[in-house]
Scaffold this active site. Structure first.
Site, mmCIF file in Angstrom:
data_model
loop_
_atom_site.group_PDB
_atom_site.id
_atom_site.type_symbol
_atom_site.label_atom_id
_atom_site.label_comp_id
_atom_site.label_asym_id
_atom_site.label_seq_id
_atom_site.Cartn_x
_atom_site.Cartn_y
_atom_site.Cartn_z
ATOM 1 N N TYR B 121 26.004 44.985 41.585
ATOM 2 C CA TYR B 121 25.409 46.308 41.803
ATOM 3 C C TYR B 121 26.041 47.197 41.063
ATOM 4 O O TYR B 121 27.443 47.560 41.333
ATOM 5 C CB TYR B 121 25.030 46.690 43.183
ATOM 6 C CG TYR B 121 24.219 47.633 43.464
ATOM 7 C CD1 TYR B 121 22.805 47.492 43.361
ATOM 8 C CD2 TYR B 121 24.752 49.064 43.509
ATOM 9 C CE1 TYR B 121 22.071 48.626 43.550
ATOM 10 C CE2 TYR B 121 23.903 50.141 43.638
ATOM 11 C CZ TYR B 121 22.485 49.907 43.620
ATOM 12 O OH TYR B 121 21.689 50.972 43.605
ATOM 13 N N GLN B 251 42.648 61.367 42.021
ATOM 14 C CA GLN B 251 41.996 60.699 43.101
ATOM 15 C C GLN B 251 41.002 61.534 44.068
ATOM 16 O O GLN B 251 39.793 61.220 44.406
ATOM 17 C CB GLN B 251 42.855 59.795 43.795
ATOM 18 C CG GLN B 251 43.631 58.426 43.243
ATOM 19 C CD GLN B 251 42.495 57.730 42.206
ATOM 20 O OE1 GLN B 251 41.704 57.246 42.631
ATOM 21 N NE2 GLN B 251 42.811 57.842 41.079
ATOM 22 N N HIS B 254 37.577 62.320 43.184
ATOM 23 C CA HIS B 254 36.545 61.149 43.370
ATOM 24 C C HIS B 254 35.491 61.518 44.573
ATOM 25 O O HIS B 254 34.169 61.081 44.428
ATOM 26 C CB HIS B 254 37.087 59.984 43.684
ATOM 27 C CG HIS B 254 37.486 59.140 42.460
ATOM 28 N ND1 HIS B 254 36.620 58.432 41.690
ATOM 29 C CD2 HIS B 254 38.582 58.420 41.962
ATOM 30 C CE1 HIS B 254 37.037 57.930 40.945
ATOM 31 N NE2 HIS B 254 38.306 57.562 41.019
ATOM 32 N N GLU B 319 45.547 52.475 49.007
ATOM 33 C CA GLU B 319 44.760 51.703 47.897
ATOM 34 C C GLU B 319 45.744 51.698 46.437
ATOM 35 O O GLU B 319 45.970 50.633 46.023
ATOM 36 C CB GLU B 319 43.384 52.219 47.807
ATOM 37 C CG GLU B 319 42.679 51.672 46.619
ATOM 38 C CD GLU B 319 41.275 52.657 46.150
ATOM 39 O OE1 GLU B 319 41.434 53.815 46.537
ATOM 40 O OE2 GLU B 319 40.530 51.943 45.497
ATOM 41 N N HIS B 320 46.098 52.956 46.285
ATOM 42 C CA HIS B 320 46.786 53.055 45.177
ATOM 43 C C HIS B 320 48.261 53.474 45.345
ATOM 44 O O HIS B 320 48.286 54.553 46.114
ATOM 45 C CB HIS B 320 46.067 53.975 44.113
ATOM 46 C CG HIS B 320 45.059 53.534 43.697
ATOM 47 N ND1 HIS B 320 43.644 54.374 44.078
ATOM 48 C CD2 HIS B 320 44.440 52.700 42.736
ATOM 49 C CE1 HIS B 320 42.596 53.775 43.452
ATOM 50 N NE2 HIS B 320 42.937 52.759 42.693
ATOM 51 N N ASP B 353 42.652 52.224 36.579
ATOM 52 C CA ASP B 353 41.360 52.397 36.674
ATOM 53 C C ASP B 353 40.404 51.902 35.252
ATOM 54 O O ASP B 353 39.510 51.549 35.426
ATOM 55 C CB ASP B 353 40.940 53.720 36.819
ATOM 56 C CG ASP B 353 41.430 54.336 38.237
ATOM 57 O OD1 ASP B 353 41.467 53.656 39.038
ATOM 58 O OD2 ASP B 353 41.304 55.513 38.377
ATOM 59 N N HIS B 412 33.933 10.365 67.829
ATOM 60 C CA HIS B 412 34.797 10.552 66.775
ATOM 61 C C HIS B 412 35.605 9.087 66.573
ATOM 62 O O HIS B 412 35.890 8.722 65.443
ATOM 63 C CB HIS B 412 35.947 11.682 66.763
ATOM 64 C CG HIS B 412 35.005 13.214 66.474
ATOM 65 N ND1 HIS B 412 33.975 13.475 67.227
ATOM 66 C CD2 HIS B 412 35.425 13.744 65.332
ATOM 67 C CE1 HIS B 412 33.653 14.578 66.620
ATOM 68 N NE2 HIS B 412 34.570 15.008 65.660
#
Lengths: 426, 426
Positions: B121, B251, B254, B319-320, B353, B412
């Site tokens: 997507y 960042q 964003h 994250e970074h 990125d 079994h």
């Protein structure tokens, strides 16, 4: 068992129990209560639902030692051998970091780092499942996870089953708590005064445990939500009907919602297996469960040829697949979707449940199309590392800045351009 | 930016938007509608929400060709070079099957099988994100996925952005649909008359897309639900304040919910970065967004020493992470929890990125404790294979049967015992 001519793609899909609104409400209350009230909440629910009053939740070294002393020595040896086999198979899943050189002294790397702490939920109830302890703990140990916690509801006697404690002891796991249900999942996810939180929770459980795992997902990692067991047997005229029937029933006895399917190119085998299943069913201790499973979800398909049969297997994407055909090894290579494949007459599915070394936590309900059984990767994470030298930066900064501006991210472009020569001497 | 003395473990955690009841209700209706009415439902929602009327959803070869002709040739070269770098990094993630010999001719194996089909997507809106196409498609291609589908909402002109089509064209992806929102996720999960379903859906989107992905999860696989971007910079007195500030802002621009944190052992750097951030903020095109992010989630921590600073990084699990210290490479090895690490002054975060080759789809909101960035493993699954010979079976059947009976699973045990000598000659 019902016998059908195979015509279209076949499907295992069942409408699985997702829990109702009331159950979800209860679970959310329990989660919040444990989050806010810690041990006090755990005690409350242990009294309310397990009927036991606990001073401390942790199993003592003496209890573990007593369980080992109590336990059948032969079974202990069997468990130890199974553990060694499982470790052998999973050791091969370990991965190394990699580091890729770029020009001008720069490099990229991927680091593999084990999770810090994981929790295994072991269900309580009438039977003990030490195999579940082995299958969940060993991949985590191979991954290098330092803290492994087990939690399981105690019986009315305030104890955990010897078999579970022995399995843990064989693996050297001694952080074991007598907590069950949604409150155990809450304790693992959020922590309490006496149970430190973990990063990932694995293991099966009842609907409350499953709902609780779904709710805490995101806060911590969870394994898959396992559905009822499934077996498909792909067989030709060389298979023995009694063996195929016994293997189908081995999964049917797990759960009335379990699913057992035979896909065969042999009309004769189809007939014989149907008879054998009926015969063996009537002698099975868990006849009630197995019969319901066979009646509702058992099916025999007769295929025109092996190609059509294998197509049907791929559309099923079964959790367990046995292949008992003349060219079983070759046929196995044509299967794209199955949690685990058992090749040939002597690889009866329970071989993998307990002993061979492969993991028995496997994707159900056709999720083998995209999911894997539990493995070492489930207990590590991967970190990207970038090292750019001045030279590499200098060469590429203009390109990176252009790409950032194309996406309207001026701040990104300026960050890259803020270095070195673009701003003169410093 | 606010400056604090570092004392305790620090946390990035924000209360993230989970969608409200009404949004969820809408999403569920859309999913059901597409499931039942296929293309007709897609058309209806495209008219209703995107204001366009589509005869066919698929982007034509002519449209792709026109986009390529329209596109800045320099940017196309930049995208091609980025794609090659990303492919280089991800190729190293490919894994081989393994096969382990056991005694007596038996063996165990793990097979690596790519997913059959995946859907990416790509969000619409004001900007186009070709980098997102590269980052999601390339790992799937390296994994060996045969069918890769892109879906993205068309603009009012009935077109997709050139940059997205050019990125797809560079990668050789030509199955692209002009469908967006929850209806696109439904089409990918369930299929319609003109869009075949996929096995896994990746890529970011608005709250409706995120909710739809959560709803279809289980039916198909999904990637993580990404949260707002985060950056932590670990720096000592050797870092340049203007560079650190620029990277923090890269960042912050964003998302107003993005999070930018500096952890430093240098009081002077802390002061200088705070001033620089203010100065650069006022010159940033996305000042509004970035300022909100910095005010709400920006933070500078002054640590007593590098050890304390690294502990704080590990409790953040950002994250970074950029490391701009005297011994950056060594310090990086002490970091256990970060989505991606950028070492040294020249490894500005936007390098990753767009261009270096590592993936930019990374775990947010401290999930780097247990999760990885998007990688080739996300597009394969692993199948366990067991092959037991008669000899191996004979040796181990009694042990397996004992273990099964210990767990109360007689069926079994009987399955394993049903073979060979236990029932005499056949």
């Amino acid at each position: 068992m019902n016998i059908t001519k195979l015509t279209n793609a076949v499907s295992l899909k069942r409408q699985l129990e997702g829990g109702n609104e009331e159950q979800l409400k209860t679970v959310r209350q329990v989660l919040q209560d444990v989050r806010e009230n810690g041990n006090a909440a755990l005690r409350k629910y242990s009294e309310m639902w397990d009927g036991i009053s606990l001073d401390s939740f942790r199993v003592t070294p003496e209890e573990i030692e007593a369980a080992v002393q109590n336990f059948d020595p032969q079974l202990k040896v069997d468990l130890e051998e199974a553990a060694a086999n499982i470790r052998y198979y999973h050791e091969a899943q370990k991965r190394d970091d990699y580091k890729l050189p770029l020009d001008n002294g720069s490099w990229l790397a991927q680091r593999i780092i084990p999770l810090d702490a994981v929790g295994l939920y072991v269900p309580g109830g009438l039977a003990a499942y030490p195999s579940s302890v082995l299958m969940n703990v060993i991949p985590a140990q191979v991954a290098g996870v330092e803290r492994i916690v087990i939690t399981s509801p105690a019986g009315r006697d305030g104890k955990l089953p010897d078999a579970v404690l022995v399995a843990a002891s064989i693996l050297g796991v001694d952080e074991i708590y007598k907590v069950g249900g949604a409150q155990a999942i809450a304790a693992l996810a959020y922590g309490t005064e006496s149970i430190a939180p973990v990063d990932k929770i694995t293991g099966p459980g009842n609907i409350f445990v499953a709902l609780a795992k779904r709710e805490v997902f995101g806060e911590v990692a969870i394994d898959m939500i396992a559905g009822p067991s499934e077996i498909a047997v792909l067989a030709d005229e060389t298979a023995y009907a009694d063996e195929v029937a016994a293997d189908l029933l081995s999964q049917a006895e797990h759960d009335a919602l379990a699913c057992a399917v035979l896909i065969t190119t042999s009309e004769r085998l189809a007939q014989d297996v149907a008879l054998e299943v009926e015969k063996q069913l009537s002698e099975l201790p868990k006849e009630g469960i197995a019969r319901k499973s066979i009646e509702n979800f058992g099916q025999i398909y007769v295929a025109e040829n092996m190609e059509q049969a294998i197509d049907a297997v791929n559309s099923l994407a079964p959790e367990h697949l046995e292949i008992v055909t003349t060219n079983a090894e070759e046929d196995a290579l044509k299967v794209r979707h199955a949690g685990a494949i058992f090749i040939g007459r002597y690889s009866s599915e329970p071989v993998g449940d307990y002993f061979a070394g492969t993991n028995h936590v496997l994707p159900t309900n056709s999720t083998a199309r995209f999911a894997s059984g539990l493995n070492v990767d489930d207990f590590i994470k991967k970190t990207n590392v970038v090292y750019y030298t001045e030279k590499t930066w200098e060469e590429n900064a203009p390109k990176i800045a252009r790409l950032a501006r194309m996406e309207g991210l001026e701040g990104h472009a300026r960050a890259v351009e803020s270095r070195g020569w673009t701003k003169g001497d410093k």
